[in-house]
Design an enzyme around this catalytic site. Structure first.
Site, PDB file in Angstrom:
ATOM      1  N   HIS A  13       0.826  -1.209   0.000  1.00 13.05           N
ATOM      2  CA  HIS A  13       0.000   0.000   0.000  1.00 13.05           C
ATOM      3  C   HIS A  13       0.862   1.261   0.000  1.00 13.05           C
ATOM      4  CE1 HIS A  13       0.916   0.960   4.180  1.00 13.05           C
ATOM      5  NE2 HIS A  13       0.833  -0.335   4.403  1.00 13.05           N
ATOM      6  N   GLU A  21      -2.608  -7.013   7.430  1.00 10.84           N
ATOM      7  CA  GLU A  21      -1.255  -6.843   7.948  1.00 10.84           C
ATOM      8  C   GLU A  21      -1.022  -7.654   9.223  1.00 10.84           C
ATOM      9  OE1 GLU A  21       1.699  -6.604   7.568  1.00 10.84           O
ATOM     10  OE2 GLU A  21       2.401  -4.529   7.610  1.00 10.84           O
TER      11      GLU A  21
END
Length: 197
Positions: free
Chosen positions: A11, A92
């Site tokens: 990201h 994550e």
């Protein structure tokens, strides 16, 4: 076993990235630089794959920063921003009680655990609810990777990238937690190796 290529994008930047804070599974938005990095990743994909990029199945972590990165890079390619799927296995690594802290904060407030982590970054699990080790993340993403049967675009996180490297045999467990995972670039897993584009 021969695997189809994977085009992995971390990201784009968030304010917490810029401040060096552990985001883990906290939802944080892209900042202006992160939005630009998402578009940059789209342009890099176009340069790499040409018109074939539109045919790639696209999978993202459910976190806000990964979804917005995927949507931004798809928009930069002229593709439907919503034309992707979400897989929770790509979220994550969980840093538990350490989320929101910087590493400096962690070393100051939790020196014993910080030192334990330094001795075994791959296997160490931070304190607190939802915390994980990189080894646990690797086990979480392995079934997803094993199911991929054609070239695929993945937008996820730095911790997930490290787990993918080890799972695919392109980095050792002792090495992966120390590797820099770039934003706005493409990490290509192909032919048993990895390279940045």
């Amino acid at each position: 076993m021969s695997r189809a290529p994977i085009y992995f994008v971390r990201h784009g930047e968030t304010d917490w990235n810029a401040e060096g804070r552990l985001q883990g599974q906290r939802d944080t938005p892209l900042n202006r630089k992160g939005v630009a990095q998402a578009a940059e990743a789209g342009e890099r994909l176009r340069g790499l794959l040409g018109d074939g990029v539109g045919a790639l199945p696209s999978i993202a972590s459910p976190m806000e920063r990964t979804r917005h990165t995927m949507e931004g890079l798809r928009a930069a390619l002229g593709l439907d921003p919503a034309g992707y799927t979400i897989d929770p296995r790509l979220r994550e690594i969980g840093f538990g009680a350490w989320e929101g802290l910087t590493w400096k904060d962690v070393r100051r407030t939790d020196p014993a655990r910080s030192q334990a982590r330094d001795r075994d970054r791959w296997g160490f699990c931070p304190p607190g609810e939802g915390a994980e080790s990189y080894a646990m993340v690797a086990e979480r993403v392995r079934p997803l990777l094993d199911a991929l049967d054609r070239p695929t675009l993945i937008v996820a996180h730095g911790g997930v990238a490290r787990a993918v490297m080890v799972t695919l045999g392109t980095a050792k467990a002792e090495e992966a937690p120390h590797l820099e995972i770039l934003q706005g670039r493409i990490l290509v897993f192909e032919g048993g190796g990895r390279r940045w584009v």
